[in-house]
Design an enzyme around this catalytic site. Structure first.
Site, PDB file in Angstrom:
ATOM      1  N   ASP A   1       0.916  -1.146  -0.107  1.00 29.58           N
ATOM      2  CA  ASP A   1      -0.015   0.021   0.021  1.00 29.58           C
ATOM      3  C   ASP A   1       0.766   1.274   0.029  1.00 29.58           C
ATOM      4  OD1 ASP A   1      -1.944   1.840  -0.010  1.00 29.58           O
ATOM      5  OD2 ASP A   1      -3.337   0.584   1.559  1.00 29.58           O
ATOM      6  N   TRP A   2       0.331   2.396  -0.466  1.00 27.62           N
ATOM      7  CA  TRP A   2       1.267   3.760  -0.683  1.00 27.62           C
ATOM      8  C   TRP A   2       2.017   4.002   0.778  1.00 27.62           C
ATOM      9  CZ3 TRP A   2      -0.307   1.272  -4.503  1.00 27.62           C
ATOM     10  CH2 TRP A   2      -0.196   1.844  -5.726  1.00 27.62           C
TER      11      TRP A   2
END
Ligand SMILES: *[C@@H]1O[C@H](CO)[C@@H](O)[C@H](O)[C@H]1NC(C)=O
Ligand SMILES: *[C@@H]1O[C@H](CO)[C@@H](O)[C@H](O)[C@H]1NC(C)=O
Length: 738
Positions: free
Chosen positions: A261-262
């Site tokens: 995930d970012w």
């Protein structure tokens, strides 16, 4: 907003009964097998330098590229700059892409054809835009906590329903040519503190609830997985060897790759050895800290990360790319996330949104057949949820405000609305045909609402409840909902209107359950229409139901409780150590709590009778062992029992029913929930017609996870088979003895 032709779907809808015309319209493309893809990947890998390999596994950095995530091209093998883009209900940051129904609304249709078609249309739009990896669908959060901010991006707190929906979506997407990304893996059930908190999920609970739908995603050949922000047992998901290497890659035999995930990556070496295969977006949001890239190269040169581990990352990424055929003439990204522009890629996909907007509606109350409406003389339409927000449907970035009708939540899992048909827009169109007078009060002021409603034959009050991702705070809700009450004093608005109008119809757009007690038993509230999160065709789907062009056929994908406390789960601060097998209806059944509306509930304009239960076949008892396929031990996926039931439309109009099958495990399976969903059909029937519901039970559907043996085990004894119209409206029962 209104400058398009309203598709004539209302009557066509029910004729979908026998044929499956939408199959033909879907983009079909052969998804090759992993073995073939790996052969190609190995050959390409042998031509890459370490530098090439590092660039394939490392994002170019935050906002460095057209897409929300990008990697560098490697010309020598014809590998492009990979484009990764949100999200699960449509392409983010593009005007002209379709704003589909949200995941939770797709689930409430219980219609596998529509769910698969939605996935296929999502993928087709992504491909036209040159997106290689579309960041969805979602099975985490699963929805343990009803106020969890992102539950609506996923499908249902029931793992079986989510598992079916995520697999159908992935297959539809990948047939269109885009790589699906199953997310967020795993245990990310709330927004508060998500980047620090730990989810300490016991092994059996992990398998039977949270891992279950991800198992379906692997079985559906998902190209990629996204690891989540939270920790599991003290170690971040994106460097957690237990969930990435052991559960996902070994136990489930996942052949694709895991991307972060970012900014969910925290270490260079730990993440590489823990099982992460690609870091996104490649830097932190300040564009300073880069954990792979040169740092990974040094770690390989220094021996902390084996060269073979980097080869494995690259092989997985390339294999996924070959799997969906992106090496053959795939378009290049032609949009820019950081400057939203117009790209008309929606085609006729609004037909799917309208069908879902309609068929995902759950009719909760309908006193004396108040609905459907038939040419009423006058209607008052009340509430800010009845209209498009005065500043426009896309006024707030990532839909981070709640000023008009609610058709999706907020955050990264959103899309721009190409247009939004609000309830009032569609009701006005119908009223014009019927010669109905409309009065309105399109704010949430109770007194003004009552004034508008006083002299109308019917009052339609639209209320809502929103939630989203924690980086935006909307009216005090930091992602997660503050409570299970409607926003903007919706209860007071309904009560004020019902006090002056004896035919009050409540329409609710919501990200998840609400407490309905303040008005549900009010005799003047003659109908409650649960309209979910329907996407751009909201009002049209609603009018189809309100006026009976179609009979309602949605069923609740979660429980609606009488009291918020009945769910037994809450947003926590710090680590979350409260995990058991009893979430949503499993808890209500086990604790004998009467819900207001149970999981699987939904009324229709007709009646269905159930008869002629048949049960054929039985599994062998004991643990599942032997060869593995994508999704784990092969025999778990074998159909071992077939159950059928005859369903008859005994009412006066055509309609669709969702017969549901629940299994009660024998007592030799310790502490199992009283019943668990293990099958459903959606059957469209003309008045008087009968059809057969067929439920194929796989070995896994009759198993529990035995932590001691580390295996799915079919227990011995009597299994209860319950077939009914909801989790508490059981019409037929039988048993399987093992
Ligand atoms: C986390 O810890 C619990 C309790 O010890 C254990 O049952 C579970 O398997 C652990 N999870 C992982 C992924 O190792
Ligand atoms: C369905 O059955 C109930 C009870 O038998 C009856 O009151 C109702 O009118 C029926 N509805 C329809 C639409 O046939």
């Amino acid at each position: 907003m209104r400058a398009y032709l309203v598709p004539l779907l209302a009557t066509a809808a029910l004729s979908r009964a026998s044929a499956l015309p939408n199959e033909a319209k879907q983009e079909k493309r052969a998804v090759s097998d992993w073995a073939t893809a790996y052969t190609k990947a190995n050959s390409a890998l042998s031509r890459l330098s370490l530098n090439d390999k590092i660039s394939i596994v490392t994002g170019t950095g935050w906002q460095a590229g057209n897409c929300v995530g990008n990697t560098k091209a490697v010309g020598s093998i014809g590998y492009p700059s990979l484009c990764l883009q949100d999200g699960p209900l449509g392409v983010r940051y593009v005007l002209g892409a379709t704003a589909f129904a949200a995941g939770v609304h797709a689930a409430s249709t219980w219609d596998r054809d529509l769910i698969r078609e939605r996935g296929n249309f999502l993928g087709a739009e992504a491909k036209q835009l040159g997106i290689h990896v579309q960041l969805g669908p979602v099975a985490g959060p699963l929805g343990k906590i009803p106020t969890g901010g992102r539950n609506w991006e996923g499908f249902s707190p029931d793992p079986y329903l989510t598992g079916i929906a995520i697999a159908d979506t992935i297959e539809g997407m990948q047939e269109a040519g885009v790589q699906a990304c199953a997310k967020h893996y795993i245990g990310n059930e709330q927004e508060r503190g998500r980047e620090q908190m730990g989810s300490n999920i016991p092994d059996r609970v992990m398998h039977e609830l949270y891992l279950w739908p991800f198992m379906d995603a692997v079985h559906a050949n998902a190209a990629s997985f996204m690891c989540s922000y939270n920790k599991i047992n003290g170690s971040y998901a994106c460097e957690n060897g237990g969930i990435l290497n052991r559960l996902l890659k070994e136990e489930l035999n996942f052949q694709g790759y895991v991307l972060s995930d970012w900014n969910a990556q925290h270490t260079t070496v730990g993440s590489a050895n823990g099982g992460l295969d690609m870091t996104m977006p490649g830097s932190d949001f300040e564009k300073r800290n880069i954990l792979w890239g040169p740092a990974l190269q040094s770690a390989v040169q220094g021996g902390q990360v084996q060269q073979s581990r980097v080869d494995d990352m690259v092989r997985r990424i390339l294999a996924a790319w070959y799997l969906v055929g992106q090496d053959q003439g795939y378009p290049t990204a032609t949009f820019n996330s950081w400057r939203i522009g117009q790209r008309d890629v929606g085609g006729n996909h609004r037909t799917n949104v309208r069908a879902m907007a309609r068929d995902g509606i759950v009719l909760l109350k309908n006193t004396d057949n108040a609905l459907p409406l038939s040419k009423p003389k006058s209607i008052a339409v009340i509430g800010s949820d009845a209209i498009v927000a005065p500043r426009g449907a896309n006024a707030c970035a990532d839909r981070g405000c709640n000023d008009g009708t609610l058709a999706m939540g907020w955050g990264s899992g959103t899309a721009e609305f190409p247009y939004l048909v609000a309830p009032l827009d569609a009701i006005r169109t119908q009223a014009q045909k019927d010669g109905t007078t409309i009065t309105t009060s399109t704010n949430d002021n109770a007194q003004q609402g009552a004034n508008a409603a006083r002299n109308a034959d019917y009052a339609i009050v639209c209320i809502n409840s929103d939630s989203g991702e924690g980086y935006i705070i909307v009216e005090g809700n930091a992602g997660d909902r503050i409570n299970l009450d409607p926003w903007h004093n919706g209860n007071a608005l309904v009560q004020a209107v019902a006090a002056v109008n004896k035919k009050t119809i409540v329409v609710i757009h919501s990200v998840g359950p609400l407490i309905l007690e303040p008005y549900i038993d009010n005799p003047n509230v003659v109908a409650v229409v649960w309209a979910g999160l329907p996407g751009q065709e909201s009002g049209n789907g609603l009018v189809d139901i309100l006026y009976g062009a179609a009979s309602p056929s949605g069923k609740l994908p979660y429980t609606i409780a009488k009291r918020a406390n009945d769910y037994g789960t809450n947003i926590v601060s710090g680590d979350d150590s409260q995990w058991d097998l009893f979430i949503d209806y499993r808890r209500f059944d086990q604790q004998n709590i009467t819900p207001r509306f149970e999981f699987g509930f939904g009324l229709s304009y007709t009646n269905f009778t159930y008869s002629d239960l048949t049960i054929e076949g039985k599994p062998t008892s004991g643990p599942a062992t032997g060869a593995k396929i994508s999704g784990g031990v092969k025999v778990l996926w074998d159909d071992v029992v077939t159950v059928t039931a005859k369903i008859t439309n005994s009412g006066g109009v055509a309609g669709a029913e969702v017969p549901q099958l629940y299994i009660g495990l024998p007592s030799s399976a310790p502490q199992a929930p009283p019943k668990q969903l293990r099958g459903f059909n959606k059957i469209k029937l003309e008045a008087g017609a009968s059809g057969t519901a067929t439920f194929k039970l796989r070995r896994r559907d009759l198993s529990y996870w035995d932590s001691g043996r580390q295996a799915w085990v079919v227990p011995t004894g009597d299994f209860t088979v319950s077939v009914g119209a909801s989790s508490r409206d059981i019409r037929l029962t039988g048993k399987i003895t093992v």
